[in-house]
Design an enzyme around this catalytic site. Structure first.
Site, PDB file in Angstrom:
ATOM      1  N   ILE A   1      64.112  77.903 -21.511  1.00  0.00           N
ATOM      2  CA  ILE A   1      65.088  78.930 -21.138  1.00  0.00           C
ATOM      3  C   ILE A   1      66.118  78.419 -20.138  1.00  0.00           C
ATOM      4  CG2 ILE A   1      63.503  80.834 -21.625  1.00  0.00           C
ATOM      5  CD1 ILE A   1      63.059  81.091 -18.578  1.00  0.00           C
TER       6      ILE A   1
ATOM      7  N   CYS B   1      55.170  78.378 -28.648  1.00  0.00           N
ATOM      8  CA  CYS B   1      55.943  77.586 -27.682  1.00  0.00           C
ATOM      9  C   CYS B   1      55.064  77.495 -26.443  1.00  0.00           C
ATOM     10  CB  CYS B   1      57.313  78.203 -27.421  1.00  0.00           C
ATOM     11  SG  CYS B   1      57.343  79.983 -27.115  1.00  0.00           S
ATOM     12  N   SER B   2      55.510  78.013 -25.317  1.00  0.00           N
ATOM     13  CA  SER B   2      54.654  78.058 -24.135  1.00  0.00           C
ATOM     14  C   SER B   2      53.869  79.369 -24.113  1.00  0.00           C
ATOM     15  CB  SER B   2      55.485  77.882 -22.856  1.00  0.00           C
ATOM     16  OG  SER B   2      56.053  76.592 -22.811  1.00  0.00           O
ATOM     17  N   ASP B   3      54.572  80.458 -23.844  1.00  0.00           N
ATOM     18  CA  ASP B   3      53.894  81.761 -23.831  1.00  0.00           C
ATOM     19  C   ASP B   3      54.104  82.551 -25.111  1.00  0.00           C
ATOM     20  OD1 ASP B   3      52.661  81.595 -21.293  1.00  0.00           O
ATOM     21  OD2 ASP B   3      54.596  81.954 -20.331  1.00  0.00           O
TER      22      ASP B   3
ATOM     23  N   ASP C   1      59.572  83.527 -26.643  1.00  0.00           N
ATOM     24  CA  ASP C   1      60.977  83.113 -26.718  1.00  0.00           C
ATOM     25  C   ASP C   1      61.243  82.310 -27.989  1.00  0.00           C
ATOM     26  OD1 ASP C   1      61.936  84.255 -24.253  1.00  0.00           O
ATOM     27  OD2 ASP C   1      60.864  82.678 -23.177  1.00  0.00           O
TER      28      ASP C   1
ATOM     29  N   ARG D   1      64.998  88.404 -19.579  1.00  0.00           N
ATOM     30  CA  ARG D   1      65.928  87.465 -20.201  1.00  0.00           C
ATOM     31  C   ARG D   1      67.373  87.969 -20.194  1.00  0.00           C
ATOM     32  NH1 ARG D   1      62.248  84.798 -19.159  1.00  0.00           N
ATOM     33  NH2 ARG D   1      60.817  83.722 -20.595  1.00  0.00           N
TER      34      ARG D   1
END
Length: 449
Positions: A184, A245-247, A250, A291
């Site tokens: 991000i 992705c990570s969490d 996104d 976001r």
């Protein structure tokens, strides 16, 4: 005035105090809250069935607070496996079903990164969960892909924080593939550079080089390439895909929803696109408040992730002008309404937030507003149906060559008279007979909300 500046300082009060200008609009914008029913959406591609079932384990949002309360998981996954997998995944975002491509039986699932850490910890429950997803595809000798949408180095760095990526040696018949979609912070910086370039009064050559140096279209290219890989794996190779992705709120939302647009023509219709946003972005917990800075939170959390998704959809519209029922004006208006402070649709980081705040009772839906103004958003050149065909003839296979990716001038240059450009979908909405015909058809088929 610039495209990226919100027209109001969005607060909870501004959304709660908004009122449409007529009784008709009031009723319509209330009804927009019912555009999405998760059971109807999953039934559309044959779920639940013998391979996939609906789970009640998140009914109180305790298993995963950022997921929808109704989840669809493999029928072979026991309660113990589901709960154990959730404990092993970041934020409890366990592998859950998003979509089944019926011609092949392959599925698209989504989750967050595993909590393996430096020592590469294992979870027998997570390994069984992934195996259940793979075996839910009845294709003989089917394997499965885990698509990690982070650069490899990012995934490795996350191990130091107790998270990381899967060791495929522990997962049977599973392949692991990285796609380097940046995080991000990189996307925020890229958009800032693009914005600065477009604000400056510079020569055409400097303008072109500034857009290139911002890296924005390069990021769009990587996102589209990831979606292309997922759609091809599911439709042509017939293998299921687990995205993270990570969490998982996104890049996962971007690539999962874009791959479904490539696969299923339903999501290219007005109703279908709304359902897709509701499912992949709202129900599965994209952090719209953070976001999009809707309530003036931490600036480090702000990033144009949803805008980038809309940009990718615009690129598809540009390459396939007859395959979408809506035009680019619809995408621009959707983004503007997201940041307008009028609607509660995007207020909240997840389903639990919106349910707890009773937003469907206290605010209005953006979908109702968009349907009121539908004549502005119809693509009269739309000529494809909404049904998947077994021969894959409805698949979209976009080019991601640099020459085929365009700066979205209607979004980014809308207040710059020197940069305005007409697109293939610009039409005279007052005189187009094609538009009138499409409008009449829509008025007859619009689902009662």
């Amino acid at each position: 005035k610039q495209w990226y500046q919100r027209r109001v300082a969005i607060t909870a009060g501004s959304v709660l105090n908004y009122r449409p200008n007529s009784v008709h609009c009031l009723a319509s914008q209330r009804s927009g809250w019912h555009v999405f029913d998760i059971n109807i959406e999953y039934a559309r591609f044959g779920v639940p069935n013998s391979e996939w079932i609906q789970s009640w384990l998140n009914n109180d949002y305790k298993l995963c607070p950022t997921y929808p309360k109704w989840l669809f998981v493999p029928a072979e996954a026991t309660q113990e496996i589901v709960v154990g997998s959730a404990k092993f995944r970041s934020q409890g975002r366990l592998p859950a079903l998003s979509f089944v491509y019926e011609p092949t039986g392959a599925a698209i699932c989504r989750c967050s990164q595993p909590c393996v850490g430096i020592t590469m910890n294992r979870s027998e429950f997570d390994e069984k969960m992934v195996s259940c997803i793979r075996m839910a595809n009845k294709k003989e000798k089917s394997k499965m892909y885990i698509v990690d949408t982070r650069p490899k180095v990012n995934a490795m760095v996350n191990r130091a924080g107790g998270k990381g990526y899967e060791d495929v040696k522990n997962y049977v018949d599973v392949l692991y593939k990285n796609f380097p979609i940046q995080n991000i912070h990189v996307m925020r910086e890229s958009m800032s550079k693009l914005r600065n370039t477009l604000e400056m009064a510079i020569s055409p050559s400097a303008h072109i080089s500034g857009v290139e140096e911002s890296g924005w279209l390069s990021h769009v290219k990587v996102v589209l390439n990831t979606a292309k890989f997922i759609s091809n794996t599911v439709s042509v190779e017939g293998h299921s895909v687990l995205i993270h992705c990570s969490d998982g709120w996104d890049r996962t939302a971007q690539t999962s929803s874009l791959s479904q647009i490539l696969l299923d023509p339903y999501y290219r219709t007005l109703n279908g696109f709304q359902v897709l946003v509701e499912k992949e972005w709202l129900a599965f917990g994209h952090k719209f408040v953070d976001r999009c800075s809707l309530l003036c939170r931490n600036p480090d959390e702000v990033s144009p992730i949803f805008l980038q998704f809309l940009d990718c959809v615009f690129q598809l519209q540009n390459q396939f002008p007859t395959h979408f029922e809506f035009n680019e004006n619809y995408l621009v208006e959707l983004y503007d309404m997201l940041t307008s402070g009028k609607f509660g649709t995007f207020l909240g980081n997840n389903e639990k937030d919106r349910t707890r705040q009773r937003l469907s009772e206290r605010t209005f839906s953006v979908w109702g507003y968009l349907w009121e103004n539908i004549t502005k958003f119809i693509n009269p050149y739309f000529e494809h149906g909404a049904e998947i065909k077994a021969d894959n003839s409805q698949l979209l296979r976009p080019s991601t060559e640099d020459r085929d990716l365009l700066l979205w001038t209607k979004m980014y240059c809308r207040y710059d008279l020197c940069c305005e450009a007409k697109t293939a979908l610009d039409i005279d909405v007052e005189t187009s007979s094609e538009l009138k015909a499409v409008t009449e058809r829509l008025s007859q088929t619009t689902v009662e909300m």
